[in-house]
Motif scaffolding. Structure first.
Motif, PDB file in Angstrom:
ATOM      1  N   GLU A 311      35.325  48.624  62.717  1.00  0.00           N
ATOM      2  CA  GLU A 311      34.586  48.099  64.034  1.00  0.00           C
ATOM      3  C   GLU A 311      33.120  48.100  64.105  1.00  0.00           C
ATOM      4  N   VAL A 312      32.430  47.762  63.036  1.00  0.00           N
ATOM      5  CA  VAL A 312      30.939  47.904  63.125  1.00  0.00           C
ATOM      6  C   VAL A 312      30.635  46.680  62.560  1.00  0.00           C
ATOM      7  N   ASP A 313      29.470  46.255  62.852  1.00  0.00           N
ATOM      8  CA  ASP A 313      28.555  45.187  62.635  1.00  0.00           C
ATOM      9  C   ASP A 313      28.143  45.109  60.757  1.00  0.00           C
ATOM     10  N   PHE A 314      28.983  44.821  60.329  1.00  0.00           N
ATOM     11  CA  PHE A 314      28.608  45.150  58.479  1.00  0.00           C
ATOM     12  C   PHE A 314      28.582  43.686  58.088  1.00  0.00           C
ATOM     13  N   GLU A 315      27.394  43.346  57.310  1.00  0.00           N
ATOM     14  CA  GLU A 315      27.241  42.010  56.727  1.00  0.00           C
ATOM     15  C   GLU A 315      26.881  42.330  55.359  1.00  0.00           C
ATOM     16  N   ALA A 316      27.181  41.238  54.330  1.00  0.00           N
ATOM     17  CA  ALA A 316      26.589  41.309  53.019  1.00  0.00           C
ATOM     18  C   ALA A 316      25.288  40.732  52.971  1.00  0.00           C
ATOM     19  N   TYR A 317      24.434  41.100  52.036  1.00  0.00           N
ATOM     20  CA  TYR A 317      23.093  40.542  51.980  1.00  0.00           C
ATOM     21  C   TYR A 317      22.941  39.987  50.561  1.00  0.00           C
ATOM     22  N   PHE A 318      22.383  38.913  50.489  1.00  0.00           N
ATOM     23  CA  PHE A 318      22.075  38.488  49.001  1.00  0.00           C
ATOM     24  C   PHE A 318      20.637  37.858  48.988  1.00  0.00           C
ATOM     25  N   SER A 319      19.986  37.859  47.962  1.00  0.00           N
ATOM     26  CA  SER A 319      18.658  37.237  47.936  1.00  0.00           C
ATOM     27  C   SER A 319      18.188  36.525  46.637  1.00  0.00           C
ATOM     28  N   LEU A 320      17.300  35.744  46.511  1.00  0.00           N
ATOM     29  CA  LEU A 320      16.874  35.167  45.309  1.00  0.00           C
ATOM     30  C   LEU A 320      16.758  36.396  44.188  1.00  0.00           C
ATOM     31  N   ASN A 321      15.929  37.268  44.634  1.00  0.00           N
ATOM     32  CA  ASN A 321      15.873  38.518  43.782  1.00  0.00           C
ATOM     33  C   ASN A 321      16.956  38.899  42.845  1.00  0.00           C
ATOM     34  N   THR A 322      18.006  39.037  43.669  1.00  0.00           N
ATOM     35  CA  THR A 322      19.344  39.255  43.144  1.00  0.00           C
ATOM     36  C   THR A 322      19.817  38.149  41.875  1.00  0.00           C
ATOM     37  N   VAL A 323      19.575  37.264  42.175  1.00  0.00           N
ATOM     38  CA  VAL A 323      20.059  36.130  41.079  1.00  0.00           C
ATOM     39  C   VAL A 323      18.992  36.259  40.038  1.00  0.00           C
ATOM     40  N   LEU A 324      17.945  36.498  40.271  1.00  0.00           N
ATOM     41  CA  LEU A 324      16.965  36.604  39.009  1.00  0.00           C
ATOM     42  C   LEU A 324      16.986  37.915  38.169  1.00  0.00           C
ATOM     43  N   VAL A 325      17.464  38.991  38.989  1.00  0.00           N
ATOM     44  CA  VAL A 325      17.665  40.098  38.126  1.00  0.00           C
ATOM     45  C   VAL A 325      19.283  39.888  37.481  1.00  0.00           C
ATOM     46  N   VAL A 326      20.035  39.372  37.821  1.00  0.00           N
ATOM     47  CA  VAL A 326      21.324  38.903  37.085  1.00  0.00           C
ATOM     48  C   VAL A 326      21.124  38.213  35.941  1.00  0.00           C
TER      49      VAL A 326
END
Length: 357
Positions: A311-326
């Protein structure tokens, strides 16, 4: 997502993201603290200029706060006066009338709100709304009354733009900067100190303050979190790399004839090695991209489950940096774990390889 959730909780429950800029009203002379007759002052336009220069998202407010005595009929009332660049009574309940709003402040309207303590101190009621209140060098019209704790002193809030430059030299402004990313507070503080040095040509009457000790603790906590998560991810990467190496070694065993024929028709060691390195990088990239796609879908599903259970406001965050690191990590893993199989294939004897035909 966990990191962003932690940062939002810090912002909501602490003031670690705040940078306080306040005037030093005294100077030391012969070991004594002497009050300055006149001081430099900051305007909301100065903070707006600084805001535009920053890459990080920041917000700010400016106020001139001073204590004064006003006359109300036959009474002399001590008053805490607040000239503000934006309303800050919004968290308090409006009892009567209207709140001080941004349009009042931006258009420099001579209006003000007072708190209940002021009303009680003059023995009045809501009928004072619409009356004029004489400040030091200007007057304002009371438009609203806000609730206040009985321990709070009589207080009035009005647009900062009503104060002249002479007023601000006597009652210099203070400011508060809020940084969206708590980890950027120290960097923003240093940038504002440089801004003050430039604006006031080296000597400023202002002091810039943050909760440095707690900030360092917070930054260390985030760094520790990243290191631990990096180690967990590193284990998965290591296992994946070993898997790629085993696949290539099996492939080399099954393709000895192909390697022998290629060498027999002129392929050198470098050609063979580059072929298997390319295959290693291709396998690593393909597997990483597929895994990332599944991970994104899994994260979106997990967020809904976590938000429902906790019961909390929790979200997943993604960024272009994540893709570049992968992508970069996938290439490195392909090169590192594909090097041994590629070298082994390049050293294979073509005659011995073709015998298996």
């Amino acid at each position: 997502g966990l990191e962003q959730f932690a940062k939002s909780q810090i912002s909501q429950t602490t003031s670690l993201e705040a940078i306080i800029i306040f005037p030093e009203r005294f100077e030391k002379l012969n070991g004594l603290r002497i009050k300055k007759d006149s001081m430099d002052f900051l305007l909301p336009s100065d903070l707006a200029t600084f805001q535009q220069e920053q890459e990080e998202k920041i917000s700010y407010w400016v106020q001139s706060r001073f204590n004064t005595v006003i006359s109300w009929d036959t009474l002399s009332v001590g008053l805490s006066a607040h000239g503000v660049s934006m309303p800050f009574f919004e968290s308090q309940e409006l009892v009567h009338g209207d709140s001080l709003r941004e349009n009042h402040i931006h258009s420099a309207q001579a209006v003000a709100t007072v708190n209940q303590s002021f009303v009680n101190s003059i023995g009045a009621d809501e009928s004072i709304i619409g009356d004029s209140l004489q400040m030091e060098h200007f007057s304002v019209r009371i438009i609203g009354i806000v609730e206040s704790d009985t321990a709070k002193p009589p207080t009035v809030q009005f647009p900062l733009s009503l104060m002249s430059a002479d007023d601000l030299k006597v009652h210099p402004t203070m400011a508060l900067i809020k940084v969206a990313d708590v980890e950027k507070v120290t960097q923003t503080k240093e940038a504002f100190e440089a801004f003050l040095t430039t604006k006031f040509e080296g000597k400023s009457d202002y002091k810039v303050q943050t909760q440095e000790f707690r900030l360092k603790q917070t930054e260390q906590g985030f760094l520790l979190f990243r290191l631990v998560m990096g180690m967990i991810v590193g284990i998965a990467v290591l296992v994946g790399g070993i898997g790629i190496m085993n696949v290539l070694l099996i492939s080399i065993t099954e393709r000895t004839v192909e390697i022998g024929i290629r060498k027999a028709v002129g392929a050198n060691k470098r050609d063979i090695m580059f072929q298997f390195l390319a295959e290693s990088i291709g396998i690593s990239l393909f597997g990483s991209l597929v895994g990332m796609g599944l991970g994104l879908l899994g994260s979106l599903a997990a967020v809904e489950v976590v938000s429902h259970i906790m019961e909390v406001d929790f979200e997943a965050y993604f960024s272009l940096n994540t893709v570049l690191v992968v992508v970069v990590v996938a290439i490195l893993i392909g090169v590192i774990f594909g090097t041994y199989p590629a070298i082994r294939a390049s050293k294979m004897d073509p005659v011995a390889a073709i015998r298996n035909l």
